[in-house]
Design a protein around this motif. Structure first.
Motif, short mmCIF file in Angstrom:
data_model
loop_
_atom_site.label_atom_id
_atom_site.label_comp_id
_atom_site.label_asym_id
_atom_site.label_seq_id
_atom_site.Cartn_x
_atom_site.Cartn_y
_atom_site.Cartn_z
N PRO A 140 68.19 15.35 42.58
CA PRO A 140 68.37 14.41 41.86
C PRO A 140 67.79 14.15 40.57
O PRO A 140 68.54 13.93 39.86
N ASP A 141 66.42 14.56 40.52
CA ASP A 141 66.24 14.91 39.31
C ASP A 141 65.72 16.04 38.32
O ASP A 141 65.63 15.72 37.71
N VAL A 142 66.95 16.28 38.97
CA VAL A 142 66.94 17.92 37.69
C VAL A 142 68.18 17.81 37.74
O VAL A 142 68.97 18.22 38.25
N ALA A 143 68.90 19.56 36.43
CA ALA A 143 70.37 19.52 36.72
C ALA A 143 69.96 20.77 37.65
O ALA A 143 69.61 22.16 36.95
N SER A 144 70.55 20.87 38.58
CA SER A 144 71.13 21.42 39.62
C SER A 144 71.76 22.77 39.53
O SER A 144 71.45 23.34 40.04
N SER A 145 72.17 22.16 38.63
CA SER A 145 73.24 23.53 37.74
C SER A 145 72.94 24.05 37.45
O SER A 145 73.08 26.30 37.54
N ASP A 146 71.24 24.86 36.85
CA ASP A 146 70.33 25.50 36.75
C ASP A 146 69.31 25.83 38.37
O ASP A 146 68.46 24.97 37.63
N ALA A 147 69.79 26.89 38.88
CA ALA A 147 68.62 26.75 40.02
C ALA A 147 67.06 26.62 40.22
O ALA A 147 66.43 26.50 40.94
N THR A 148 66.75 27.50 38.99
CA THR A 148 65.67 27.39 38.48
C THR A 148 64.35 26.47 38.05
O THR A 148 63.56 26.64 38.94
N ASN A 149 65.86 25.45 38.11
CA ASN A 149 65.25 23.61 37.47
C ASN A 149 64.77 23.07 38.73
O ASN A 149 63.55 22.16 38.99
N ILE A 150 64.47 23.83 39.95
CA ILE A 150 64.75 23.31 41.38
C ILE A 150 62.86 22.66 41.59
O ILE A 150 62.17 23.87 41.08
N THR A 151 62.25 21.18 41.73
CA THR A 151 61.04 21.52 41.65
C THR A 151 60.47 21.14 42.94
O THR A 151 59.12 21.08 42.87
N THR A 152 61.16 21.02 44.31
CA THR A 152 60.20 21.05 45.52
C THR A 152 59.41 22.17 45.51
O THR A 152 60.02 23.61 45.82
N HIS A 153 58.52 22.11 46.89
CA HIS A 153 56.90 22.42 46.09
C HIS A 153 56.92 23.39 48.01
O HIS A 153 57.06 22.09 48.63
N ILE A 154 56.83 24.67 47.68
CA ILE A 154 56.73 25.07 49.62
C ILE A 154 55.03 25.91 48.69
O ILE A 154 55.29 26.92 48.39
N GLU A 155 54.53 24.91 49.68
CA GLU A 155 52.68 25.41 49.23
C GLU A 155 52.17 25.95 50.57
O GLU A 155 51.96 25.77 51.77
N ARG A 156 51.91 27.24 50.53
CA ARG A 156 50.64 28.05 51.59
C ARG A 156 49.54 27.45 52.15
O ARG A 156 48.64 26.94 51.32
N ASP A 157 49.00 26.80 53.15
CA ASP A 157 48.20 26.67 53.42
C ASP A 157 47.98 26.81 54.96
O ASP A 157 48.31 26.41 55.95
N GLY A 158 46.97 27.87 55.13
CA GLY A 158 46.85 28.50 56.29
C GLY A 158 48.29 29.46 56.61
O GLY A 158 48.74 30.27 56.59
#
Length: 404
Positions: A140-158
């Motif tokens: 909801p917080d970005v123009a998702s029509s440009d998929a490079t905008n997505i902000t959800t973060h996937i961070e590796r931890d071990g």
């Protein structure tokens, strides 16, 4: 190009048409009544499970999955007329045959990119219709029509990935049988290639930190038959590293592979929706009188019906050509055609449905006829799977490039 239906397609068309006439269309009103009476509006009405059992008995199951041992082994060209038939009852028929989005796209992703464990745990129950799934990309917080905008973060931890972000209009997420999300987020937000920043990961719905905050409406409809659309928050939700689909940085490519077939499936079903609209227009026109003669004798109504027939025949040929090209030169080779049908089909079907609603008057916008709900679904597809303007931009660039 020869679009004559082969023997296998004709056999399945006959079986599917019989199934629709004998079971699906009569179940539409029953499903509405059962849903209104049950405790959860998101759960499938009992008649839906009966339809699924009957579809399996008739061999009308997983028809969407081309060239796979898991499905009917159909080509896109063989599946196209079948999806059109299902589109005449988009609330029930795709679900009854296990050909409903977003499960279809998710099954394709797992078939193409999932490892053996992922396919065993999630693909097999999806193919059996035992569970449902959701695809979490739009935010909801970005123009998702440009998929490079997505902000959800996937961070590796071990040995785990930690997912943080907010998604919305996540189709199917409200259904109580939805057990798994395919989530797109950024594992390397600083990567020089913006299309290598994203990854896809499997997140079970019951993972701690996953919260469905609300159901989203579409033109006021809650779209119960597709399991609704939800806003979902991922608050440091942890899953094993083994839940990553493919490799880190491969999410954008997977998304493109997923959306190609999804776009043509939507267009196939849209043609079925348009066919149903034409049928409803004709039935209304011959049954109602205005200003001393039947609506069927009014010139403007005749024009609407004629124009609708011409438009549907044009669209069908373009969709069949696209399906044929996907089968012969692959999704990448059919990129222009896929974008063309994605642009042309929803907007044309919206126009046909708009005329049908006008013909029905007050009844057209009511719950007594399917037209208003069909209109909402068709209009949404001018946004879903990439808005029209994005496809126009890409297609135009490809055309102009020929002259540079």
């Amino acid at each position: 190009m020869d679009f004559t239906f082969d023997a296998r397609t004709e056999e399945l068309r006959a079986a599917l048409l019989s199934f629709m006439d004998e079971h699906v269309h009569p179940a539409e009103r029953v499903a509405d009544e059962q849903r209104a009476a049950q405790a959860s509006p998101w759960a499938s009405p009992p008649v839906v499970e009966e339809l699924k059992a009957e579809a399996r008995r008739r061999g009308l199951w997983n028809l969407f999955l081309p060239g796979s041992e898991h499905g009917a082994g159909l080509t896109n060209l063989q599946y196209a007329p079948l999806a059109e038939i299902m589109g005449r009852s988009p609330q029930l028929a795709p679900t009854a045959t296990n050909c409903a989005a977003p499960d279809t796209g998710n099954m394709e992703v797992l078939t193409q990119f999932g490892d053996e464990r992922q396919r065993k745990q999630w693909l097999e129950p999806l193919l059996a219709g035992e569970i449902r799934s959701a695809f979490a990309m739009t935010e909801p917080d970005v123009a998702s029509s440009d998929a490079t905008n997505i902000t959800t973060h996937i961070e590796r931890d071990g040995d785990e990935y930690v997912i943080t972000g907010r998604k919305w209009y996540i189709s199917g997420a409200m259904h109580p049988d939805c057990r798994i999300f395919i989530v797109m987020g950024k594992t390397d937000p600083d990567a020089a290639d913006v299309r290598r920043q994203q990854s896809m990961i499997l997140v079970p719905r019951d993972t701690p930190g996953v919260t469905i905050t609300r159901a989203m409406r579409v033109f006021g409809y809650e779209d119960h038959y597709h399991g609704g659309h939800a806003e979902v928050v991922f608050d440091r939700a942890r899953v094993p590293v083994s839940n990553l689909i493919g490799e880190e940085g491969g999410g954008f490519a997977i998304a493109q592979a997923r959306l190609g077939p999804g776009r043509i499936h939507h267009c196939m079903r849209l043609i079925g929706m348009a066919e149903r609209a034409i049928e409803l227009m004709c039935r209304r026109a011959v049954s109602r009188d205005a200003f001393g003669k039947s609506l069927a004798q009014q010139g403007v109504v005749q024009n609407w019906i004629a124009d609708a027939r011409v438009a549907v025949e044009q669209l069908r040929l373009l969709v069949l050509k696209t399906a044929w090209m996907m089968d012969t030169v692959g999704n990448r080779g059919a990129h222009t055609e896929i974008q063309a049908i994605k642009i042309a089909t929803p907007r044309t079907v919206v126009g046909i449905l708009d005329r049908a609603i006008q013909l029905y008057g007050a009844g057209g916008v009511s719950q007594d006829h399917p037209l208003a709900e069909l209109y909402a679904a068709a209009r949404t597809l001018m946004i879903a799977d990439g808005p029209d303007e994005v496809h126009q931009r890409s297609l135009a660039r490809r055309e102009i490039k020929k002259y540079l």
